[in-house]
Design a protein around this motif. Structure first.
Motif, PDB file in Angstrom:
ATOM      1  N   LYS A  75      36.222  21.357  55.928  1.00 19.17           N
ATOM      2  CA  LYS A  75      36.895  21.293  57.362  1.00 19.17           C
ATOM      3  C   LYS A  75      37.964  22.111  57.553  1.00 19.17           C
ATOM      4  N   ASN A  76      38.606  22.239  57.345  1.00 24.57           N
ATOM      5  CA  ASN A  76      40.437  23.164  57.599  1.00 24.57           C
ATOM      6  C   ASN A  76      40.004  24.328  57.847  1.00 24.57           C
TER       7      ASN A  76
ATOM      8  N   GLU B 286      36.244  16.222  47.730  1.00 23.41           N
ATOM      9  CA  GLU B 286      37.247  15.903  48.644  1.00 23.41           C
ATOM     10  C   GLU B 286      38.508  17.609  48.889  1.00 23.41           C
ATOM     11  N   GLU B 287      38.121  17.816  48.006  1.00 28.13           N
ATOM     12  CA  GLU B 287      39.375  19.342  48.258  1.00 28.13           C
ATOM     13  C   GLU B 287      39.006  20.300  48.822  1.00 28.13           C
TER      14      GLU B 287
ATOM     15  N   ASP C 214      38.036  19.675  52.138  1.00 23.88           N
ATOM     16  CA  ASP C 214      39.341  19.654  53.154  1.00 23.88           C
ATOM     17  C   ASP C 214      39.461  20.984  53.556  1.00 23.88           C
TER      18      ASP C 214
END
Length: 175
Positions: free
Chosen positions: A107-108, A100-101, A104
Motif C-alpha cells: 500500500k505504501n 499487515e506488514e 503496508d
C-alpha cells in the motif's frame, strides 16, 4: 502402473501448484521425471519444468493473469524490502511476514500507479486473498499462526522471471 501418489501429483500440478523440494511428492516426481515429462506432454500438451528446488507446469495456451499479478507482487515487495535496507532474497528465503506488514509494504509503495491498477493489489482485502488464498493454494506461500506467512522456494520462479524481463528490456526499447 503409475508412480506412487500419481493422482495427487497430477492434480497438484494441474491446479497450478508448485511441488517444492520440502514435499514428499518432489522425490516421486524426480525419480519418475522422464515419465512425467512425457505424461504431461502427451496427455495435456503441458511442459513439466523443474529446478533443483521445485517442479511446475507451463503451457503455451493460457490466458490466466494470476502469474503476472504474482510477479508484480514480488517485484514491488522486493523493491520495497530493498528500499527498507533489507536483503530481499534473505528475507524471502528465511523470514516470516505478518499479513499487515505485507499490506503496508504494498500500500505504501512508490509504485502506487501499478498497485492501484492491479485488482489483486489495489486494496488490503485483495492482497490478503492473493497471499492467503492464491499463493498458499499454489504452494508459493505458507500460512503460519497469527496471520504470518513465509514463502516457499517457488518465489524464485517469479524473481527469475523478473530478471529475464529486465534482461529483455533493452531489446524491447530498440524495437
Amino acid at each position: 502402473m503409475y508412480p506412487n501418489k500419481h493422482k495427487q501429483i497430477v492434480t497438484s500440478l494441474m491446479d497450478g501448484r508448485f511441488i517444492t523440494i520440502d514435499e514428499s511428492y518432489f522425490d516421486i516426481v524426480k525419480e519418475n521425471q522422464d515419465f512425467y515429462v512425457e505424461f504431461f506432454d502427451k496427455s495435456f500438451g503441458f511442459e513439466l519444468k523443474n529446478t533443483q528446488e521445485f517442479y511446475y507446469l507451463i503451457s503455451e495456451e493460457t490466458n490466466e493473469n494470476t502469474s503476472r499479478d504474482i510477479s508484480i507482487f514480488f517485484s514491488i515487495f522486493c523493491y520495497e524490502l530493498d528500499k527498507d535496507g533489507k536483503n530481499f532474497m534473505d528475507e524471502l528465503g528465511f523470514s516470516d511476514f505478518h499479513i499487515e506488514e505485507i499490506i503496508d509494504y504494498i500500500k505504501n509503495s512508490s509504485w502506487s500507479d501499478i498497485v492501484k491498477s492491479n485488482k489483486q493489489l489495489n486494496d488490503a482485502d485483495s492482497i490478503k486473498r492473493l497471499v492467503g488464498s492464491t499463493m498458499v493454494k499454489r504452494n508459493i506461500a505458507v500460512k503460519h499462526s497469527d496471520d504470518n506467512y513465509s514463502f516457499t522456494k517457488a518465489y524464485k520462479f517469479f524473481i527469475d522471471f523478473a530478471r529475464e524481463l529486465l534482461k529483455s528490456e533493452p531489446n524491447n526499447a530498440k524495437a
